[in-house]
Design a protein around this motif. Structure first.
Motif, mmCIF file in Angstrom:
data_model
loop_
_atom_site.group_PDB
_atom_site.id
_atom_site.type_symbol
_atom_site.label_atom_id
_atom_site.label_comp_id
_atom_site.label_asym_id
_atom_site.label_seq_id
_atom_site.Cartn_x
_atom_site.Cartn_y
_atom_site.Cartn_z
ATOM 1 N N LYS A 107 98.576 -26.859 -160.220
ATOM 2 C CA LYS A 107 97.977 -28.180 -160.391
ATOM 3 C C LYS A 107 98.829 -29.059 -161.309
ATOM 4 C CE LYS A 107 93.790 -30.432 -161.998
ATOM 5 N NZ LYS A 107 92.564 -30.312 -162.762
ATOM 6 N N THR A 108 98.900 -30.329 -160.961
ATOM 7 C CA THR A 108 99.641 -31.291 -161.773
ATOM 8 C C THR A 108 98.726 -31.881 -162.834
ATOM 9 O OG1 THR A 108 101.158 -31.853 -159.989
ATOM 10 C CG2 THR A 108 100.877 -33.489 -161.730
ATOM 11 N N ILE A 109 99.202 -31.858 -164.060
ATOM 12 C CA ILE A 109 98.527 -32.521 -165.179
ATOM 13 C C ILE A 109 99.361 -33.752 -165.496
ATOM 14 C CG2 ILE A 109 97.808 -32.305 -167.597
ATOM 15 C CD1 ILE A 109 96.354 -30.399 -165.653
ATOM 16 N N GLY A 110 98.745 -34.918 -165.536
ATOM 17 C CA GLY A 110 99.501 -36.141 -165.776
ATOM 18 C C GLY A 110 100.104 -36.655 -164.482
ATOM 19 N N GLU A 111 101.284 -37.249 -164.601
ATOM 20 C CA GLU A 111 101.959 -37.860 -163.461
ATOM 21 C C GLU A 111 102.928 -36.873 -162.810
ATOM 22 O OE1 GLU A 111 104.987 -41.630 -162.663
ATOM 23 O OE2 GLU A 111 104.066 -41.387 -164.632
ATOM 24 N N GLU A 112 103.087 -36.967 -161.491
ATOM 25 C CA GLU A 112 104.046 -36.125 -160.773
ATOM 26 C C GLU A 112 105.055 -37.006 -160.063
ATOM 27 O OE1 GLU A 112 103.856 -33.521 -156.801
ATOM 28 O OE2 GLU A 112 102.765 -32.596 -158.483
ATOM 29 N N LEU A 113 106.316 -36.664 -160.203
ATOM 30 C CA LEU A 113 107.393 -37.355 -159.521
ATOM 31 C C LEU A 113 108.136 -36.335 -158.672
ATOM 32 C CD1 LEU A 113 109.189 -39.848 -159.046
ATOM 33 C CD2 LEU A 113 110.469 -39.187 -161.083
ATOM 34 N N GLN A 114 108.163 -36.555 -157.364
ATOM 35 C CA GLN A 114 108.870 -35.649 -156.464
ATOM 36 C C GLN A 114 110.275 -36.180 -156.207
ATOM 37 O OE1 GLN A 114 106.642 -34.698 -152.937
ATOM 38 N NE2 GLN A 114 104.826 -34.122 -154.102
ATOM 39 N N VAL A 115 111.258 -35.292 -156.303
ATOM 40 C CA VAL A 115 112.655 -35.633 -156.092
ATOM 41 C C VAL A 115 113.217 -34.762 -154.968
ATOM 42 C CG1 VAL A 115 113.009 -36.446 -158.457
ATOM 43 C CG2 VAL A 115 113.382 -34.031 -157.910
ATOM 44 N N SER A 116 114.412 -35.083 -154.501
ATOM 45 C CA SER A 116 115.000 -34.356 -153.373
ATOM 46 C C SER A 116 115.591 -33.008 -153.767
ATOM 47 C CB SER A 116 116.079 -35.210 -152.706
ATOM 48 O OG SER A 116 115.502 -36.367 -152.164
ATOM 49 N N THR A 117 116.290 -32.945 -154.901
ATOM 50 C CA THR A 117 117.037 -31.735 -155.253
ATOM 51 C C THR A 117 116.812 -31.350 -156.714
ATOM 52 O OG1 THR A 117 119.003 -32.937 -156.005
ATOM 53 C CG2 THR A 117 118.877 -32.396 -153.636
#
Length: 110
Positions: free
Chosen positions: A28-38
């Protein structure tokens, strides 16, 4: 740890490669999640966003990140605090290895 930081009133940003965000690998994510490629993108984002680097016990990815950020510090690219959370002596053998690297003069003591 992110829960304690979040509940303490600090911002939490989880930076995760899209491949790991699929399924239930990371929890589970707490706070903000940023998805990146690599993973390289992950390191660059963390480099730009964090106030400090704290490594919790982990596996090969964690070790890669520790040495990556330490290399940047050695090259004077990264000036923020770097810490290893040595839970139950988890990093003791790594510290011994680094002492040996210094002893053989492949690294200067910090």
């Amino acid at each position: 740890m992110s829960i304690a930081v979040f509940l303490g009133g600090s911002q939490v940003l989880k930076v995760v490669p899209k491949a790991l965000a699929k399924g239930d690998i990371i929890g589970k994510t707490i706070g903000e999640e940023l998805q990146v490629s690599t993973m390289s993108d992950r390191m660059n984002v963390m480099f730009n966003y964090v106030d400090a680097f704290i490594a919790l016990p982990g596996g090969l990815g964690t070790l890669e990140e520790i040495f990556h950020i330490c290399s940047w510090a050695q090259l004077h690219i990264y000036y923020k605090p770097i810490s290893l959370l040595n839970v139950n002596g988890f990093y003791d053998n790594l510290f011994s290895f680094l002492d040996q690297v210094v002893e053989h003069e492949f690294l200067s003591s910090m």
